[in-house]
Design a protein around this motif. Structure first.
Motif, PDB file in Angstrom:
ATOM      1  N   VAL A  20     -10.607  11.324   6.677  1.00 20.87           N
ATOM      2  CA  VAL A  20     -10.334  12.561   5.966  1.00 20.87           C
ATOM      3  C   VAL A  20     -11.564  13.453   6.056  1.00 20.87           C
ATOM      4  CG1 VAL A  20     -11.064  11.596   3.738  1.00 20.87           C
ATOM      5  CG2 VAL A  20      -9.479  13.544   3.794  1.00 20.87           C
ATOM      6  N   ARG A  21     -11.340  14.747   6.137  1.00 21.47           N
ATOM      7  CA  ARG A  21     -12.445  15.692   6.252  1.00 21.47           C
ATOM      8  C   ARG A  21     -13.263  15.723   4.970  1.00 21.47           C
ATOM      9  NH1 ARG A  21     -14.157  17.752  10.940  1.00 21.47           N
ATOM     10  NH2 ARG A  21     -12.150  18.653  11.471  1.00 21.47           N
ATOM     11  N   HIS A  22     -14.598  15.720   5.136  1.00 25.25           N
ATOM     12  CA  HIS A  22     -15.512  15.770   3.990  1.00 25.25           C
ATOM     13  C   HIS A  22     -16.407  16.994   4.106  1.00 25.25           C
ATOM     14  CE1 HIS A  22     -19.344  14.737   1.891  1.00 25.25           C
ATOM     15  NE2 HIS A  22     -18.475  14.383   0.953  1.00 25.25           N
ATOM     16  N   ALA A  23     -16.454  17.801   3.035  1.00 25.98           N
ATOM     17  CA  ALA A  23     -17.316  18.987   2.953  1.00 25.98           C
ATOM     18  C   ALA A  23     -17.078  19.949   4.110  1.00 25.98           C
ATOM     19  CB  ALA A  23     -18.787  18.583   2.872  1.00 25.98           C
TER      20      ALA A  23
ATOM     21  N   GLY B  83      -8.579   7.332 -11.620  1.00 27.49           N
ATOM     22  CA  GLY B  83      -7.430   8.212 -11.754  1.00 27.49           C
ATOM     23  C   GLY B  83      -7.544   9.502 -10.969  1.00 27.49           C
ATOM     24  N   ASP B  84      -8.753   9.883 -10.557  1.00 26.01           N
ATOM     25  CA  ASP B  84      -8.890  11.077  -9.724  1.00 26.01           C
ATOM     26  C   ASP B  84      -8.173  10.919  -8.387  1.00 26.01           C
ATOM     27  OD1 ASP B  84     -10.398  12.426 -11.580  1.00 26.01           O
ATOM     28  OD2 ASP B  84     -12.332  11.943 -10.660  1.00 26.01           O
ATOM     29  N   PHE B  85      -8.087   9.669  -7.927  1.00 23.99           N
ATOM     30  CA  PHE B  85      -7.460   9.404  -6.636  1.00 23.99           C
ATOM     31  C   PHE B  85      -6.355   8.356  -6.783  1.00 23.99           C
ATOM     32  CE2 PHE B  85     -11.504  11.293  -5.379  1.00 23.99           C
ATOM     33  CZ  PHE B  85     -11.108  12.171  -4.382  1.00 23.99           C
ATOM     34  N   PHE B  86      -6.662   7.082  -6.541  1.00 18.88           N
ATOM     35  CA  PHE B  86      -5.617   6.064  -6.425  1.00 18.88           C
ATOM     36  C   PHE B  86      -5.138   5.500  -7.759  1.00 18.88           C
ATOM     37  CE2 PHE B  86      -7.809   5.018  -2.155  1.00 18.88           C
ATOM     38  CZ  PHE B  86      -7.113   6.036  -1.520  1.00 18.88           C
TER      39      PHE B  86
ATOM     40  N   LEU C 199      -0.678  12.663   7.101  1.00 23.21           N
ATOM     41  CA  LEU C 199      -0.025  13.073   5.869  1.00 23.21           C
ATOM     42  C   LEU C 199      -0.924  14.043   5.117  1.00 23.21           C
ATOM     43  CD1 LEU C 199      -1.507  11.485   3.266  1.00 23.21           C
ATOM     44  CD2 LEU C 199      -0.310   9.538   4.279  1.00 23.21           C
ATOM     45  N   LEU C 200      -0.320  14.779   4.192  1.00 23.94           N
ATOM     46  CA  LEU C 200      -1.068  15.602   3.253  1.00 23.94           C
ATOM     47  C   LEU C 200      -1.126  14.850   1.938  1.00 23.94           C
ATOM     48  CD1 LEU C 200       0.438  19.140   3.974  1.00 23.94           C
ATOM     49  CD2 LEU C 200      -1.654  18.126   4.924  1.00 23.94           C
ATOM     50  N   ARG C 201      -2.328  14.487   1.512  1.00 26.07           N
ATOM     51  CA  ARG C 201      -2.449  13.659   0.313  1.00 26.07           C
ATOM     52  C   ARG C 201      -1.877  14.358  -0.912  1.00 26.07           C
ATOM     53  NH1 ARG C 201      -7.258  14.767  -2.682  1.00 26.07           N
ATOM     54  NH2 ARG C 201      -8.540  16.381  -1.718  1.00 26.07           N
TER      55      ARG C 201
ATOM     56  N   ASN D 266     -10.238  17.603  -6.186  1.00 23.58           N
ATOM     57  CA  ASN D 266     -11.129  18.265  -5.255  1.00 23.58           C
ATOM     58  C   ASN D 266     -12.271  18.933  -6.003  1.00 23.58           C
ATOM     59  OD1 ASN D 266     -11.883  18.897  -2.567  1.00 23.58           O
ATOM     60  ND2 ASN D 266      -9.715  19.224  -2.072  1.00 23.58           N
ATOM     61  N   ALA D 267     -13.216  19.450  -5.255  1.00 26.41           N
ATOM     62  CA  ALA D 267     -14.343  20.208  -5.814  1.00 26.41           C
ATOM     63  C   ALA D 267     -14.665  21.327  -4.848  1.00 26.41           C
ATOM     64  CB  ALA D 267     -15.553  19.303  -6.022  1.00 26.41           C
ATOM     65  N   ALA D 268     -14.892  22.510  -5.401  1.00 27.21           N
ATOM     66  CA  ALA D 268     -15.204  23.671  -4.564  1.00 27.21           C
ATOM     67  C   ALA D 268     -16.643  23.608  -4.077  1.00 27.21           C
ATOM     68  CB  ALA D 268     -14.972  24.955  -5.345  1.00 27.21           C
ATOM     69  N   LEU D 269     -16.866  24.095  -2.861  1.00 27.58           N
ATOM     70  CA  LEU D 269     -18.207  24.167  -2.288  1.00 27.58           C
ATOM     71  C   LEU D 269     -18.786  25.565  -2.509  1.00 27.58           C
ATOM     72  CD1 LEU D 269     -17.534  22.386   1.131  1.00 27.58           C
ATOM     73  CD2 LEU D 269     -18.436  21.363  -0.971  1.00 27.58           C
ATOM     74  N   GLU D 270     -20.085  25.640  -2.714  1.00 26.61           N
ATOM     75  CA  GLU D 270     -20.728  26.940  -2.919  1.00 26.61           C
ATOM     76  C   GLU D 270     -20.556  27.859  -1.712  1.00 26.61           C
ATOM     77  OE1 GLU D 270     -24.780  26.533  -4.001  1.00 26.61           O
ATOM     78  OE2 GLU D 270     -24.371  25.456  -5.862  1.00 26.61           O
ATOM     79  N   THR D 271     -20.489  27.266  -0.550  1.00 24.20           N
ATOM     80  CA  THR D 271     -20.362  28.058   0.679  1.00 24.20           C
ATOM     81  C   THR D 271     -18.907  28.351   1.043  1.00 24.20           C
ATOM     82  OG1 THR D 271     -20.496  25.985   1.927  1.00 24.20           O
ATOM     83  CG2 THR D 271     -22.534  27.224   1.635  1.00 24.20           C
ATOM     84  N   GLY D 272     -17.999  27.961   0.171  1.00 23.15           N
ATOM     85  CA  GLY D 272     -16.583  28.143   0.440  1.00 23.15           C
ATOM     86  C   GLY D 272     -15.939  26.858   0.923  1.00 23.15           C
ATOM     87  N   GLY D 273     -14.642  26.760   0.701  1.00 26.32           N
ATOM     88  CA  GLY D 273     -13.947  25.538   1.081  1.00 26.32           C
ATOM     89  C   GLY D 273     -14.001  24.501  -0.029  1.00 26.32           C
ATOM     90  N   VAL D 274     -13.592  23.288   0.309  1.00 28.27           N
ATOM     91  CA  VAL D 274     -13.508  22.215  -0.680  1.00 28.27           C
ATOM     92  C   VAL D 274     -14.174  20.951  -0.155  1.00 28.27           C
ATOM     93  CG1 VAL D 274     -11.423  23.078  -1.806  1.00 28.27           C
ATOM     94  CG2 VAL D 274     -11.225  21.591   0.200  1.00 28.27           C
ATOM     95  N   LEU D 275     -14.445  20.044  -1.073  1.00 27.39           N
ATOM     96  CA  LEU D 275     -15.171  18.824  -0.734  1.00 27.39           C
ATOM     97  C   LEU D 275     -14.331  17.860   0.099  1.00 27.39           C
ATOM     98  CD1 LEU D 275     -17.782  17.158  -1.165  1.00 27.39           C
ATOM     99  CD2 LEU D 275     -16.675  16.169  -3.203  1.00 27.39           C
ATOM    100  N   VAL D 276     -13.052  17.710  -0.244  1.00 26.79           N
ATOM    101  CA  VAL D 276     -12.191  16.714   0.405  1.00 26.79           C
ATOM    102  C   VAL D 276     -11.002  17.408   1.050  1.00 26.79           C
ATOM    103  CG1 VAL D 276     -10.903  14.566   0.121  1.00 26.79           C
ATOM    104  CG2 VAL D 276     -12.855  15.055  -1.380  1.00 26.79           C
TER     105      VAL D 276
END
Length: 207
Positions: free
Chosen positions: A46-49, A100-103, A168-170, A178-188
Motif C-alpha cells: 500500500v502507498r505510504h506518504a 480499531g483504526d484498521f483491522f 482493492l480499495l480498503r 488516514n492522516a493528512a500530510l502538510e505537503t498535501g495528500g494523505v499518509l496511507v
C-alpha cells in the motif's frame, strides 16, 4: 491445462448439446487440497506518504481448495487469514494495524475469501471471483491467478501451486483511517495490492 475451464452450452434449442472432453491429466488432480502454510504467502502493499510502498504479509492462514477435474468450473476455494498475524517489519506499525483504526482484531479476528466462480483466461491464466470479508463487511473480489502446475514432493505429497494478484480499495471495506500530510495528500493510500503464492497439498479421501 484447463483447471477452471467452463463447458460450452447450446445457443439454441435445435443445437445438439456440446460433448464435454475431460483432460485425463486434469481429472487426475481432482480432490481436496489444503494450503501448506510453510510454503504459502499472502502479502500486500500500500502507498505510504504518497511516495513509497509499505509491504507486508499475514503469517497465519489456512484454506481449502476443492478441485473438480470432471467439471473444473465447480472447483472452489476457501481461505481464512488471521489479521493479528500481520507483519510489515515494523512492530509499532503492526500494532496500529491491529487496532480499531484498521483491522480491529479483537472484534474481527479473521479475513475470509470464499470463491463463487472462476473462468479460464487462456493458457495457465485464470480469474477467480469470490466474496472477501474484512471487518464484518463482505464485498466481491477478483483474483487473477496463474496455475504453476502439480508435483509429488520427496515426502509423497501431491502438490498444486498458484500465484496471483488482486487489487482493492480498503475504503470499500470500511478501512478509512488516514492522516493528512502538510505537503498535501494523505499518509496511507486507499488502493491495496494483494499478492498470493500458494502451495496446496492433496488430502487423502475420507472413508
Amino acid at each position: 491445462m484447463a483447471l477452471f475451464g467452463r463447458r460450452s452450452s447450446p445457443t439454441s434449442d435445435t443445437q445438439a448439446p456440446a460433448t464435454a472432453t475431460v483432460d485425463p491429466e486434469l481429472a487426475a488432480l481432482s480432490g481436496t487440497y489444503v494450503l501448506d502454510p510453510a510454503h504459502t504467502e499472502i502479502g500486500f502493499s500500500v502507498r505510504h506518504a504518497m511516495v513509497t510502498n509499505v509491504r507486508g504479509h499475514f503469517g497465519e492462514h489456512e484454506g481449502t481448495l476443492v478441485i473438480d477435474g470432471a467439471d473444473p468450473a465447480n472447483s472452489t476455494a476457501l481461505i481464512e487469514v488471521s489479521m493479528a498475524s500481520v507483519d510489515t517489519g515494523a512492530p509499532d506499525r503492526d500494532g496500529h494495524l491491529r487496532t480499531g483504526d484498521f483491522f480491529d482484531v479483537e472484534n474481527f479476528p479473521t479475513m475470509t475469501f470464499r470463491s463463487t466462480h472462476a473462468e479460464e483466461r487462456g493458457g495457465d491464466a485464470y480469474r477467480v471471483v469470490g466474496d472477501l470479508t474484512i471487518k464484518g463487511v463482505t464485498r466481491p473480489l477478483t483474483i487473477d491467478l496463474e496455475f504453476n502446475g502439480s508435483a509429488t514432493d520427496p515426502f509423497g505429497n501431491q502438490r498444486i501451486g498458484f500465484e496471483g494478484t488482486a487489487e482493492l480499495l480498503r475504503s470499500d471495506w470500511g478501512l478509512t483511517y488516514n492522516a493528512a500530510l502538510e505537503t498535501g495528500g494523505v499518509l496511507v493510500g486507499d488502493k491495496v495490492k494483494l499478492v498470493f503464492d500458494i502451495s496446496a497439498i492433496r488430502q487423502a479421501p475420507t472413508a
